[in-house]
Enzyme design. Structure first.
Site, PDB file in Angstrom:
ATOM      1  N   THR A  77       0.857  -1.192   0.000  1.00  0.00           N
ATOM      2  CA  THR A  77       0.000   0.000   0.000  1.00  0.00           C
ATOM      3  C   THR A  77       0.890   1.238   0.000  1.00  0.00           C
ATOM      4  OG1 THR A  77      -1.784  -1.143   1.150  1.00  0.00           O
ATOM      5  CG2 THR A  77      -1.779   1.265   1.285  1.00  0.00           C
ATOM      6  N   GLN A 194       0.873  -9.824  -6.346  1.00  0.00           N
ATOM      7  CA  GLN A 194       0.294 -11.160  -6.485  1.00  0.00           C
ATOM      8  C   GLN A 194       1.132 -12.069  -7.386  1.00  0.00           C
ATOM      9  OE1 GLN A 194      -2.330 -12.427  -4.872  1.00  0.00           O
ATOM     10  NE2 GLN A 194      -2.987 -10.551  -3.865  1.00  0.00           N
ATOM     11  N   SER A 214       5.055  -6.891  -1.642  1.00  0.00           N
ATOM     12  CA  SER A 214       4.532  -7.006  -0.278  1.00  0.00           C
ATOM     13  C   SER A 214       5.025  -8.305   0.352  1.00  0.00           C
ATOM     14  CB  SER A 214       2.998  -6.992  -0.306  1.00  0.00           C
ATOM     15  OG  SER A 214       2.495  -7.250   0.990  1.00  0.00           O
ATOM     16  N   HIS A 216       3.696 -10.075   3.014  1.00  0.00           N
ATOM     17  CA  HIS A 216       2.741 -11.078   3.503  1.00  0.00           C
ATOM     18  C   HIS A 216       1.930 -11.762   2.408  1.00  0.00           C
ATOM     19  CE1 HIS A 216      -1.227  -8.911   3.386  1.00  0.00           C
ATOM     20  NE2 HIS A 216      -0.430  -7.870   3.246  1.00  0.00           N
ATOM     21  N   CYS A 342     -18.471  -5.962   1.109  1.00  0.00           N
ATOM     22  CA  CYS A 342     -19.325  -5.236   2.036  1.00  0.00           C
ATOM     23  C   CYS A 342     -18.800  -3.819   2.161  1.00  0.00           C
ATOM     24  CB  CYS A 342     -19.297  -5.893   3.408  1.00  0.00           C
ATOM     25  SG  CYS A 342     -20.646  -7.023   3.679  1.00  0.00           S
TER      26      CYS A 342
HETATM   27  C1  LIG Z   1      -2.449  -6.954  -0.844  1.00  0.00           C
HETATM   28  C2  LIG Z   1      -2.192  -6.123  -2.037  1.00  0.00           C
HETATM   29  C3  LIG Z   1      -1.701  -4.815  -1.909  1.00  0.00           C
HETATM   30  C4  LIG Z   1      -1.451  -4.169  -0.573  1.00  0.00           C
HETATM   31  O1  LIG Z   1      -0.346  -4.749   0.068  1.00  0.00           O
HETATM   32  P1  LIG Z   1      -0.079  -4.526   1.622  1.00  0.00           P
HETATM   33  O2  LIG Z   1       1.332  -4.993   1.803  1.00  0.00           O
HETATM   34  O3  LIG Z   1      -1.077  -5.376   2.344  1.00  0.00           O
HETATM   35  O4  LIG Z   1      -0.244  -3.084   1.908  1.00  0.00           O
HETATM   36  C5  LIG Z   1      -1.464  -4.092  -3.057  1.00  0.00           C
HETATM   37  N1  LIG Z   1      -1.705  -4.606  -4.267  1.00  0.00           N
HETATM   38  C6  LIG Z   1      -2.172  -5.854  -4.432  1.00  0.00           C
HETATM   39  C7  LIG Z   1      -2.405  -6.380  -5.814  1.00  0.00           C
HETATM   40  C8  LIG Z   1      -2.448  -6.652  -3.328  1.00  0.00           C
HETATM   41  O5  LIG Z   1      -2.930  -7.870  -3.496  1.00  0.00           O
END
Ligand SMILES: *Cc1c(COP(=O)(O)O)cnc(C)c1O
Length: 418
Positions: A77, A194, A214, A216, A342
């Site tokens: 993010t 992703q 990211s 996680h 939601c």
């Molecule tokens: C989860 C996700 C984010 C945000 O990542 P965070 O590390 O949770 O802030 C941004 N882009 C995509 C495509 C995501 O799946």
């Protein structure tokens, strides 16, 4: 705390567990090796810095970049915000005017909302539409580029439908627009959250200038991410969002969370192995097996988005004539997501599915399954069994499904309101 021991986790697009090897790598940096990587006067600091630099190289290596090109952030993010607002604000301050950005309707909210924030400051943003398979039309991108376009932001793979965009072609178009002076300042940013560890990502081959990562979503810890910022010519200038000690080449101040960074580094190393050693193909086989089985056992089910240009771990399926929320309740032993979000009080169909042109009713029946490194054949078999039996049961109670089975064309039915 709710009991999760009987749940089957098929929501790996939302988050992934930390790989045990990631946790093992992190722990020493929470305990003995707790130094501040900015402490230059003793071995606590030196060791922390060494660990951070190793992680930089591990993350760089995953995307064919160098460690020097990696900027640590709190997650994707922040990476997306830094890329988009950082490019825009630098341009605005130096050119004395706002410019133009191109992105896509199906991007993650962290991209869309960063662009919308800039629109409130006077920026012009083009949101490209997608085809029914979820991919952009390259001609739309070519036509949207202008002299004042400073950024093209297109995600590698979508978090809901797993659809992979033609990234190398986009990189080529953007690089050409810059070289030909059609858009002399334009840079290409890609949210690859992703895609990492699921498909090969190569920033050089795809001419990507900035790329969001990211922890996680790839078996690393939450609260850590990175932004790849290409070095070399033409130079990419990004204005920091957070001011402070000038860490990370001036782009992101703040004391580095060494244990998180070590975890992301290890996660990147493992993600590269998944690709290079073909472990990801096991996930693809399981995914294909699940989709095949569901198709033989159930009728009137539809995959959303391209099957050809798709992450190996994703299924996004519409189960016609049953409500997504009812499905979610019925299959609650499976941790997954529905195609309805939601938002405040109302239940709205996903904006991604809407952008594909999926009918509102059908979008409401959609479920996203995300397989992962730790998903087993046994879990998939159990999930198939649950989905098949529950969908059949729900359809027994669906008058619409009954009518379709009787051969009635629902489009010809005259509905009366009362
Ligand atoms: C989860 C996700 C984010 C945000 O990542 P965070 O590390 O949770 O802030 C941004 N882009 C995509 C495509 C995501 O799946």
């Amino acid at each position: 705390m709710k009991d999760i021991s009987d749940l089957i986790y098929l929501d790996n697009h939302a988050t992934t567990p930390c790989d045990p090897a990631v946790v093992d790598a992190m722990i020493p940096y929470l305990t003995q090796q707790f130094g501040n990587a900015a402490s230059r006067s003793h071995a606590f600091g030196w060791n922390a810095l060494d660990a951070v630099e190793l992680a930089r190289d591990q993350v760089g290596s995953l995307i064919n970049a160098t460690g020097k090109e990696i900027v640590w952030t709190s997650g994707a993010t922040e990476s997306n915000n830094l890329a988009i607002k950082g490019i825009a604000k630098y341009y605005e301050r130096n050119a004395g005017k706002t410019g133009h950005i191109i992105t896509v309707l199906t991007e993650h909210k962290a991209v869309l909302d960063a662009c919308k924030a800039l629109m409130r400051d006077g920026w012009d943003v083009t949101f490209l539409e997608v085809e029914s398979d979820g991919r952009i039309r390259l001609d739309d991108l070519k036509n949207a580029l202008r002299e004042d376009t400073v950024l093209v932001s297109v995600m590698y793979a979508n978090n809901e439908i797993g659809v992979i965009q033609p990234i190398a072609e986009i990189g080529e178009i953007v690089a050409n627009a810059r070289a030909s002076k059609q858009a002399p300042k334009v840079v290409f940013h890609c949210d690859a959250v992703q895609a990492l560890g699921r498909v090969p990502v190569d920033v050089k081959a795809s001419k990507i200038d900035m790329l969001s990562i990211s922890g996680h979503k790839m078996y690393g810890p939450k609260g850590i991410g990175a932004l790849f910022v290409r070095r070399g010519r033409p130079r990419i200038r990004v204005e920091a969002l957070i001011d402070g000690g000038g860490h990370e080449r001036g782009m992101r101040s703040g004391t580095l969370p060494v244990h998180q960074i070590v975890g992301l580094g290890k996660a990147a190393e493992l993600a590269k192995k998944d690709i290079d050693e073909g472990h990801i193909e096991k996930v693809r086989e399981l995914r294909d097996y699940m989709w095949g089985k569901l198709q033989t056992e159930l009728d009137e089910i539809f995959i959303n988005g391209s099957m050809e240009h798709r992450l190996p771990n994703n299924l996004n399926i519409s189960f016609a004539y049953v409500e997504g929320e009812a499905i979610m309740l019925a299959i609650k032993e499976i941790a997954c997501s529905s195609g309805s979000a939601c938002t405040s009080a109302s239940l709205e169909p996903s904006y991604v599915l809407r952008a594909l042109g999926v009918d509102v009713e059908l979008a409401h029946t959609s479920i996203r399954f995300g397989l992962g490194r730790f998903t087993t054949r046994d879990e998939v078999d159990r999930a198939i069994e649950i989905v098949v039996s529950k969908i059949r049961k729900l359809r027994e109670m669906s008058p619409l499904y009954e009518m379709v089975k009787m051969g009635i064309d629902l489009k010809t039915v005259q509905w009366t309101a009362h």
